[in-house]
Enzyme design. Structure first.
Site, PDB file in Angstrom:
ATOM      1  N   ARG A 238       0.850  -1.184   0.000  1.00  0.00           N
ATOM      2  CA  ARG A 238       0.000   0.000   0.000  1.00  0.00           C
ATOM      3  C   ARG A 238       0.893   1.243   0.000  1.00  0.00           C
ATOM      4  O   ARG A 238       1.944   1.263   0.657  1.00  0.00           O
ATOM      5  CB  ARG A 238      -0.921   0.040   1.222  1.00  0.00           C
ATOM      6  N   GLU A 267      -4.828   7.355  -5.282  1.00  0.00           N
ATOM      7  CA  GLU A 267      -5.082   6.558  -6.483  1.00  0.00           C
ATOM      8  C   GLU A 267      -6.430   6.934  -7.080  1.00  0.00           C
ATOM      9  O   GLU A 267      -7.388   7.114  -6.331  1.00  0.00           O
ATOM     10  CB  GLU A 267      -5.055   5.063  -6.140  1.00  0.00           C
ATOM     11  N   HIS A 286      -1.611  -0.114  -9.788  1.00  0.00           N
ATOM     12  CA  HIS A 286      -2.190  -1.029  -8.803  1.00  0.00           C
ATOM     13  C   HIS A 286      -2.699  -2.299  -9.492  1.00  0.00           C
ATOM     14  O   HIS A 286      -3.873  -2.650  -9.416  1.00  0.00           O
ATOM     15  CB  HIS A 286      -3.302  -0.354  -8.007  1.00  0.00           C
TER      16      HIS A 286
END
Length: 320
Positions: A238, A267, A286
């Site tokens: 993360r 994000e 991601h």
């Protein structure tokens, strides 16, 4: 019984309706897909105000108390995975919102991590782009990872899987996390190191801890300063676990050789973010968990949970 409305959030791939049987809910639930992130919490509140059910994709849309307070009709919130640090669980409980999660059959993040390592050390994507652009031949001399030391921050299920993959490539593996012991490392067949030793000795550092208040900012300026100038950092866990400002500075000043980053504090990563301008940083949006196989499982289990909840009042799986 009146029909319910279900919102599927952040379906960036436009796959949700294709990989699960939402038709089995069609007699009682109307489904709406949101393929793009909301511009703000206010935008999310406005768009979702009339929905009783929401299906969230990981932490792409945060659910703080203020958003729960703006969703008076919400009864059921499902999230992919069994953890979601962006959901205020106490606020959900206070509002009477039931929270549930979905399970994995396997985790594809470790292979992606190795892909980032190979890109950093062998420049596969870079040279592919040059070949397609008409460049005559290679310009990037890679380095060999066999014999290198991989430092694994977090030796849980995913970190252990990553250690196994690295050993298959001939790498030496050391590990550290706040609660890790030498005995656990020995059982996993890797070396134990203190945090200081890991960052100083590793040729590549890879992060595999869960985001929490304890792990937020776990990798900071002092840790990056201990790394070799030839070392690489990889983060597929993360974004907030790493001090992004410190990492940006280390990369800009060439204090480390480079980094491979799949996760970010914000994000999607803003298009004007300075990370996008660095040639010693490999960026992916991601991708760690984002496979069609995994999404098929997540959305399929969401349909099952909604079906059981609306038909029989059964509660979904509780988050870990």
């Amino acid at each position: 019984m009146s029909r319910l409305r279900c919102a599927i959030l952040d379906d960036y791939f436009n796959l949700a309706l294709d990989v699960a049987d939402w038709q089995r809910l069609s007699d009682r639930v109307d489904v709406t897909v949101f393929s793009h992130p909301f511009a703000s919490e206010q935008a999310a509140a406005s768009a979702l105000a009339d929905f009783e059910i929401i299906c969230a994709m990981r932490e792409r849309t945060a659910f703080p108390k203020s958003l729960f307070d703006s969703l008076p009709k919400l009864k059921l919130l499902l999230t992919s995975g069994m953890r979601n640090a962006s959901i205020d669980m106490e606020a959900a409980k206070a509002r009477g919102v039931i929270i549930g999660g979905t399970q994995y059959s396997r985790d594809p993040t470790a292979p992606l991590t190795m892909g980032l390592i190979l890109e950093l050390t062998r420049g596969i994507g870079r040279e592919n782009a040059r070949m397609h652009a008409g460049e005559p031949w290679q310009t990037f001399a890679g380095v060999e990872i066999e014999g290198m030391t991989l430092g694994v921050v977090g030796l849980g299920k995913l970190g252990s899987k990553m250690a196994g993959i690295a050993k298959a490539f001939g790498m030496n593996v050391i590990a550290w996390s706040p609660n890790l012991t030498p005995e656990k490392c020995a059982a996993a067949g890797v070396g134990y190191a203190t945090k200081e030793e890991l960052f100083a000795k590793a040729d590549i550092v890879t992060i595999h801890v869960v985001l929490s208040e304890r792990s937020r900012g776990l990798v900071g300026r002092a840790d990056l300063a201990r790394m070799k100038p030839t070392a690489f950092l990889v983060n597929t866990a993360r974004g907030p676990i790493v001090d992004e400002a410190a990492l940006l500075e280390a990369l800009q000043q060439k204090k480390i050789a480079g980094a491979g980053i799949d996760v970010f504090s914000v994000e999607p990563l803003p298009v004007d973010h300075p990370f996008r301008k660095l040639d010693n940083l490999v960026l992916t949006p991601h991708l760690g968990y984002a496979t069609e196989d995994g999404l098929r499982i997540h959305y399929g289990q969401m349909v099952e949970a909604i079906d059981a909840f609306t038909e029989r009042g059964e509660l979904p799986r509780k988050l870990a």
